[in-house]
Design an enzyme around this catalytic site. Structure first.
Site, PDB file in Angstrom:
ATOM      1  N   GLY A 230     112.800  50.041  53.251  1.00 47.91           N
ATOM      2  CA  GLY A 230     112.362  49.501  54.531  1.00 47.91           C
ATOM      3  C   GLY A 230     110.860  49.495  54.659  1.00 47.91           C
ATOM      4  N   HIS A 453      88.631  29.566  75.505  1.00 43.86           N
ATOM      5  CA  HIS A 453      89.497  29.702  74.328  1.00 43.86           C
ATOM      6  C   HIS A 453      90.764  30.487  74.677  1.00 43.86           C
ATOM      7  CE1 HIS A 453      90.093  30.237  69.866  1.00 43.86           C
ATOM      8  NE2 HIS A 453      90.836  31.242  70.314  1.00 43.86           N
ATOM      9  N   GLU A 454      90.609  31.660  75.278  1.00 37.40           N
ATOM     10  CA  GLU A 454      91.777  32.473  75.621  1.00 37.40           C
ATOM     11  C   GLU A 454      92.625  31.806  76.692  1.00 37.40           C
ATOM     12  OE1 GLU A 454      92.701  34.930  73.937  1.00 37.40           O
ATOM     13  OE2 GLU A 454      90.899  35.257  72.740  1.00 37.40           O
ATOM     14  N   HIS A 457      95.041  29.406  74.993  1.00 32.49           N
ATOM     15  CA  HIS A 457      96.240  30.080  74.476  1.00 32.49           C
ATOM     16  C   HIS A 457      97.215  30.387  75.616  1.00 32.49           C
ATOM     17  CE1 HIS A 457      94.910  30.503  70.413  1.00 32.49           C
ATOM     18  NE2 HIS A 457      93.857  31.259  70.707  1.00 32.49           N
TER      19      HIS A 457
END
Length: 646
Positions: A230, A453-454, A457
């Site tokens: 894992g 920019h943010e 999003h």
């Protein structure tokens, strides 16, 4: 047979002496002392006081050293005057040029010397010393030998890997740490949250060791080995520690790197010694952590010599696990996060009969893990394990433990008496995004670019159906990033093509917002472009989701690779490049058109970011309205928040 019985003589039962490397040091030291005491390196001749005065008046001595406290002097004879002092036998024996004289007192010698200088004009040099201790002479003479012995002892200790008694003679011994019922290991299966299927597998091994008749009566055999596979931090080693705490049998624990040594043959010797000890303690469990350090596939690297030490160690391990000799009662547990590089002979049935996959925890398992790690922490009623589990998708058990510890540190730093929900959220932000750097200097133009920019999003993630919904976005620098956003991804087992395209489109929202609203682009989107390029390439090459290369996969999951050539032609490589460009460019144009459609709301969001530096999903809902597409995870989260508020 216990250890004390091994020291008895088979004939009369009396204790027998066992060889110890320290004996060599003792014998060497005694030999040096005997050599020093019996060998006179610089022999001297003793003269009487009267004889000395007669010779001194003839000026036969080159220099004289008077030892005040001993009432003695040492004089060196001139080379030309040796026949006047030493006999022919003395000279033939190789005696030196020194003589010793016992004098009445230093004052008497001074009176004699002054008178001899006046009457006979002798030119002997005289010096006075307080004493000349024989003990220090011995120490100075033996110092080089003592230094060599200490250096040899230090090197042998290091060669043995630390403080093993016996020095270099134990370099081939196993370094396994033994746990038994008297050890202080108190980790049990109760301390291992989640991992229900993995625990069931190892619990069966523990049950067999406690009650073997239950299985052997039906003709069954317990697996000889189990391999825990894992990602890092999922609890493989913790599961092995729980086995050690639950089983009432000896438990040997060591790492795969403990077998690897610079000396030829040491690794194989340690493997033999490990299994020898295990067979003496059978039934028992041997746990090898990070077994890929010694179990890598053989013959893959052409530059490795066929007589490679690592391969010899692996060959010995394969033989001991399932070779010609019987190995009953010894169960092997091993853990690795790189099962793809292990040798096939190591993974076959009869050595590792079971591969237990320990995956990243899902929502319910994360809730259980939080429950375990919240036990020792003082929390108030605002902290909800279910809420924290939903805020940490993709976190491993080690990550969750780090979140709890970080939250406690943050609360203590702020002088709180209890750890609150806010502290846990700050801890998640700290771990995911990095440390806030409010001291970093950014210009007004840079802050505006980061905010737009943010906001790009955040806007696309809110209006696109399959994009991950926003939780929080900030323009405060964190770590290496100038801004950061947190989303709540939906936990799903398979992903559709539309979902991948929406995620690519939302990731390109930052670059698209810069171009649409600011008229220029920046380097701030470099990480976004890297992510979308890899995702688009995976869609074409691995998932067969392109228009021109449908249902084709160019990935070799067997781990044998494709050799020195690509598994496709140059023409296909050009098609792949074109398809990747087509996917990215189409989603970029889609991002620009969607942002243009929501331009007013996007600008409000960007201005809000510039003003407050941090916005949450509530601010998004206030500007854009309630999100039209709500994932199942978001519905449960909102319902839980309403229940807490009520």
């Amino acid at each position: 047979m216990n250890e004390s019985s091994n020291n008895l003589s088979p004939k009369n039962g009396k204790p027998r002496l066992r060889f110890n490397a320290y004996w060599l040091y003792g014998l060497l030291f005694l030999g040096l002392m005997a050599l020093f005491m019996t060998n006179d390196f610089d022999s001297t001749k003793e003269l009487g006081w009267t004889e000395f005065r007669a010779l001194a008046q003839k000026d036969v001595f080159e220099n004289i050293v008077v030892l005040n406290k001993k009432n003695m002097l040492e004089a060196t004879v001139r080379n030309s005057e040796k026949p006047a002092v030493f006999s022919s036998d003395d000279i033939r024996k190789g005696i030196g040029s020194n003589v010793t004289v016992r004098i009445p007192s230093p004052d008497k010698f001074s009176d004699f010397y002054d008178k001899a200088v006046q009457e006979h004009g002798i030119k002997t040099k005289v010096s006075f010393k307080e004493s000349d201790d024989m003990f220090w002479n011995i120490i100075y003479s033996l110092a080089p030998f003592i230094f060599i012995i200490l250096i040899s002892f230090f090197i042998m200790r290091r060669m043995a890997g630390g403080g093993n008694a016996g020095g270099v003679f134990n370099v081939g011994k196993s370094k396994a740490q033994l746990f038994d019922k008297d050890s202080h290991t108190r980790i049990t299966f109760r301390d291992v949250a989640g991992l229900a299927e993995a625990k069931q597998e190892v619990e069966e091994i523990v049950s067999f060791l406690k009650n073997p008749n239950k299985y052997t009566e039906l003709g069954g055999k317990i697996p000889k080995g189990a391999l825990l596979v894992g990602p890092p931090g999922t609890g493989k080693t913790l599961l092995a520690k729980a086995v050690a705490g639950e089983a009432n049998v000896p438990f040997f624990s060591l790492s795969g790197s403990d077998f690897v040594e610079m000396f030829v043959g040491v690794g194989a010797s340690r493997v033999r010694d490990l299994f020898r000890q295990a067979k003496e303690k059978a039934p028992c469990i041997v746990f090898i952590d990070e077994i890929d350090a010694v179990g890598r596939a053989r013959g893959k690297n052409a530059n490795i010599n066929s007589n490679d030490e690592r391969e010899n160690t692996l060959n010995q391990l394969l033989t001991e696990m399932d070779g010609f000799a019987s190995n009953s009662g010894v169960i092997i547990l091993a853990a690795t996060n790189r099962a793809d590089v292990l040798d096939k002979a190591l993974l076959r049935a009869g050595r590792f009969d079971r591969q237990i996959h320990v995956e990243l925890p899902d929502l319910n398992e994360r809730k259980e893990i939080f429950g375990v790690h919240l036990r020792p922490i003082k929390i108030d009623r605002t902290v909800d394990a279910d809420f924290l589990a939903r805020q940490t998708p993709g976190f491993s058990g080690a990550d969750i433990a780090n979140v709890c510890n970080e939250a406690a540190l943050i609360a203590a730093r702020n002088g709180k008496n209890f750890v609150q929900k806010e502290d846990f959220m700050n801890a998640v932000d700290r771990i995911v995004g990095g440390l806030e750097k409010r001291s970093r200097i950014t210009t007004a133009r840079e802050r505006k670019t980061i905010a737009y920019h943010e906001a790009g999003h955040a806007s696309l993630s809110w209006v696109l159906e399959h994009a991950n919904p926003l939780v929080k976005v900030t323009i405060v620098p964190r770590g290496k990033a100038l801004g950061a956003a947190w989303y709540l991804p939906e936990e799903r087992q398979i992903t559709m093509r539309e979902q991948l395209l929406d995620e690519i489109c939302a990731t390109l929202g930052g670059r698209a917002a810069e171009e649409v609203f600011l008229g220029e682009i920046s380097t701030g989107a470099s990480n976004d472009l890297e992510r979308v390029t890899k995702q688009a390439y995976a869609m074409v090459v691995y998932f067969g989701m392109s228009e021109k290369l449908r249902n084709l996969n160019y990935y070799d999951s067997s781990g044998q690779d494709w050799g020195f050539t690509k598994p496709y032609s140059e023409e296909t490589a050009k098609v792949i490049d074109e398809e990747v460009k087509s996917i990215v460019n189409s989603q970029y144009e889609r991002a620009k058109s969607t942002l243009s459609e929501y331009a007013e709301k996007h600008n409000l969001l960007a201005e809000k970011l510039l003003e407050s530096e941090v916005i949450y999903s509530e601010d998004m809902e206030h500007i854009f309205g309630k999100r039209q597409w709500v994932s199942r995870s978001q519905e449960i989260l909102e319902q839980k928040e309403r229940e807490n508020a009520g």
